[in-house]
Design a protein around this motif. Structure first.
Motif, PDB file in Angstrom:
ATOM      1  N   THR A 221       7.540   2.528  44.071  1.00  0.00           N
ATOM      2  CA  THR A 221       8.347   3.701  44.420  1.00  0.00           C
ATOM      3  C   THR A 221       7.855   4.265  45.744  1.00  0.00           C
ATOM      4  O   THR A 221       6.659   4.520  45.906  1.00  0.00           O
ATOM      5  N   ILE A 222       8.760   4.454  46.689  1.00  0.00           N
ATOM      6  CA  ILE A 222       8.386   4.989  47.990  1.00  0.00           C
ATOM      7  C   ILE A 222       8.284   6.508  47.911  1.00  0.00           C
ATOM      8  O   ILE A 222       9.241   7.197  47.529  1.00  0.00           O
ATOM      9  N   ILE A 223       7.105   7.033  48.274  1.00  0.00           N
ATOM     10  CA  ILE A 223       6.843   8.472  48.291  1.00  0.00           C
ATOM     11  C   ILE A 223       6.526   8.878  49.721  1.00  0.00           C
ATOM     12  O   ILE A 223       5.722   8.225  50.401  1.00  0.00           O
ATOM     13  N   LEU A 224       7.144   9.939  50.186  1.00  0.00           N
ATOM     14  CA  LEU A 224       6.820  10.486  51.499  1.00  0.00           C
ATOM     15  C   LEU A 224       5.748  11.554  51.350  1.00  0.00           C
ATOM     16  O   LEU A 224       5.832  12.415  50.467  1.00  0.00           O
ATOM     17  N   ILE A 225       4.735  11.488  52.219  1.00  0.00           N
ATOM     18  CA  ILE A 225       3.614  12.425  52.183  1.00  0.00           C
ATOM     19  C   ILE A 225       3.616  13.240  53.467  1.00  0.00           C
ATOM     20  O   ILE A 225       3.573  12.687  54.572  1.00  0.00           O
ATOM     21  N   ASP A 226       3.617  14.533  53.327  1.00  0.00           N
ATOM     22  CA  ASP A 226       3.629  15.453  54.474  1.00  0.00           C
ATOM     23  C   ASP A 226       2.207  15.562  55.034  1.00  0.00           C
ATOM     24  O   ASP A 226       1.468  16.485  54.717  1.00  0.00           O
ATOM     25  N   ASP A 227       1.838  14.601  55.906  1.00  0.00           N
ATOM     26  CA  ASP A 227       0.457  14.567  56.388  1.00  0.00           C
ATOM     27  C   ASP A 227       0.300  15.001  57.841  1.00  0.00           C
ATOM     28  O   ASP A 227      -0.821  15.111  58.345  1.00  0.00           O
ATOM     29  N   HIS A 228       1.411  15.239  58.552  1.00  0.00           N
ATOM     30  CA  HIS A 228       1.348  15.667  59.962  1.00  0.00           C
ATOM     31  C   HIS A 228       0.462  14.724  60.767  1.00  0.00           C
ATOM     32  O   HIS A 228      -0.295  15.166  61.638  1.00  0.00           O
ATOM     33  N   GLY A 229       0.574  13.438  60.497  1.00  0.00           N
ATOM     34  CA  GLY A 229      -0.337  12.495  61.127  1.00  0.00           C
ATOM     35  C   GLY A 229       0.325  11.438  61.975  1.00  0.00           C
ATOM     36  O   GLY A 229      -0.293  10.407  62.259  1.00  0.00           O
ATOM     37  N   SER A 230       1.573  11.670  62.392  1.00  0.00           N
ATOM     38  CA  SER A 230       2.290  10.666  63.176  1.00  0.00           C
ATOM     39  C   SER A 230       3.419  11.347  63.936  1.00  0.00           C
ATOM     40  O   SER A 230       3.663  12.551  63.782  1.00  0.00           O
ATOM     41  N   ALA A 231       4.119  10.556  64.730  1.00  0.00           N
ATOM     42  CA  ALA A 231       5.256  11.081  65.482  1.00  0.00           C
ATOM     43  C   ALA A 231       6.368  11.519  64.530  1.00  0.00           C
ATOM     44  O   ALA A 231       6.460  11.055  63.390  1.00  0.00           O
ATOM     45  N   VAL A 232       7.212  12.411  65.001  1.00  0.00           N
ATOM     46  CA  VAL A 232       8.352  12.877  64.214  1.00  0.00           C
ATOM     47  C   VAL A 232       9.269  11.703  63.904  1.00  0.00           C
ATOM     48  O   VAL A 232       9.629  10.928  64.792  1.00  0.00           O
ATOM     49  N   ALA A 233       9.649  11.564  62.634  1.00  0.00           N
ATOM     50  CA  ALA A 233      10.457  10.428  62.190  1.00  0.00           C
ATOM     51  C   ALA A 233      11.935  10.674  62.505  1.00  0.00           C
ATOM     52  O   ALA A 233      12.393  11.816  62.566  1.00  0.00           O
ATOM     53  N   PRO A 234      12.722   9.595  62.674  1.00  0.00           N
ATOM     54  CA  PRO A 234      14.147   9.742  62.995  1.00  0.00           C
ATOM     55  C   PRO A 234      14.923  10.661  62.045  1.00  0.00           C
ATOM     56  O   PRO A 234      15.726  11.478  62.515  1.00  0.00           O
ATOM     57  N   PRO A 235      14.742  10.583  60.713  1.00  0.00           N
ATOM     58  CA  PRO A 235      15.504  11.503  59.855  1.00  0.00           C
ATOM     59  C   PRO A 235      15.160  12.973  60.103  1.00  0.00           C
ATOM     60  O   PRO A 235      16.012  13.850  59.916  1.00  0.00           O
ATOM     61  N   VAL A 236      13.914  13.224  60.526  1.00  0.00           N
ATOM     62  CA  VAL A 236      13.508  14.604  60.807  1.00  0.00           C
ATOM     63  C   VAL A 236      14.155  15.085  62.104  1.00  0.00           C
ATOM     64  O   VAL A 236      14.600  16.233  62.204  1.00  0.00           O
ATOM     65  N   TRP A 237      14.222  14.197  63.107  1.00  0.00           N
ATOM     66  CA  TRP A 237      14.919  14.572  64.341  1.00  0.00           C
ATOM     67  C   TRP A 237      16.382  14.892  64.042  1.00  0.00           C
ATOM     68  O   TRP A 237      16.950  15.864  64.586  1.00  0.00           O
TER      69      TRP A 237
END
Length: 290
Positions: A221-237
């Motif tokens: 199961t794919i879980i997204l983790i709010d870690d503020h550790g990478s560039a902004v992802a396309p869905p967030v843009w």
């Protein structure tokens, strides 16, 4: 309701300040709109408060709290609240914000922002704590939507409805974290655009957060983790673009807390946000003029 609120920042793009970037910021004086810091790092003495005072001379500062524990049924910690009020007096921040979460129980501080059930009982607790916070600081405080990894069966309100009710009861503002919305909707269900449109009162949203998240495989199961550790992802843009249209007065901010890059990488993310913001605001303005 609190009064004598200080004016907000203009809707230019800011970045989260991290101490490894201090020297390059002071040396290069980048064209950035404002900086945001966690106030808990600046409540004592030493070098860090001095750095913050230096930044404050040239840029607006936003205080983004992580330790007040607005969801604690025992109320706010008097000492912590007093130290935050003292920092606000010294810095005169453009914005102050906190999370819709809890992190303290029995005097023990937990190293996480823990979720709340969205019930009438928890609403009464949060509303009381927000009202006390605003009265103590004598200003409007923005409340941030959290990232979610589970849904409480006892919740009788949706998160956006809970936040809208909090605005109506206390006069608080909102910090719309679009990364958190993407993370939460993926993990527990829901459509990010529906979240924006559902109940958040546009006039209350004064700040928008952008950040990266991790993609984890938990037993298939794919879980997204709010870690503020990478560039902004396309869905967030994509959601950011929708948020700017809905909340054109809100000031965007790019967060990057872990796996910290060089400052030029953070500036590039902020520049992308500013280009998008300007284009969208032009479109909104043209639509009103037509």
């Amino acid at each position: 309701m609190a009064s004598s609120f200080l004016p907000s920042v203009t809707p230019s793009v800011g970045v989260g300040f991290r101490t490894p970037h201090y020297r390059v910021i002071v040396a290069t004086r980048p064209a950035i709109g404002w900086f945001e810091v966690h106030p808990e790092n600046y409540l004592g003495g030493g070098e860090l408060p001095a750095q913050l005072q230096t930044l404050r001379r040239d840029w607006p500062i936003s205080l983004h709290g992580v330790g007040l524990s607005l969801g604690s049924a025992t109320g706010l910690d008097d000492r912590h609240l007093g130290r935050l009020a003292d920092l606000c007096q010294r810095i005169e921040p453009a914005l102050v914000s906190e999370h819709l979460a809890w992190s303290v129980t029995g005097g023990v501080y937990l190293n996480d922002l823990l979720p709340l059930p969205y019930t009438e009982e928890s609403f009464a607790v949060v509303a009381s704590n927000v009202a006390r916070l605003q009265d103590r600081l004598r200003r409007r405080v923005l409340i941030e939507n959290p990232s979610s990894y589970l849904r409480f069966a006892s919740s009788s309100l949706g998160e956006a409805e809970f936040l809208a009710a909090l605005v109506a009861r206390t006069g608080c503002g909102l910090l719309c974290d679009v990364n958190n919305i993407v993370v939460s909707c993926h993990n527990v269900g829901g459509d990010p655009l529906d979240y924006l449109d559902a109940a958040l009162p546009p006039a209350a949203v004064e700040e928008i957060h952008l950040a990266g998240h991790a993609v984890n495989d938990a037993d298939g199961t794919i879980i997204l983790i709010d870690d503020h550790g990478s560039a902004v992802a396309p869905p967030v843009w994509s959601l950011f673009a929708a948020a700017v249209r809905r909340f054109p007065q809100a000031a965007p901010l790019v967060e990057w807390d872990s796996n910290l890059p060089t400052f030029d990488v953070l500036l590039a993310e902020a520049a992308t946000a500013e280009r998008m913001q300007r284009q969208i605001l032009r479109e909104v303005s043209d639509a009103y003029a037509a």
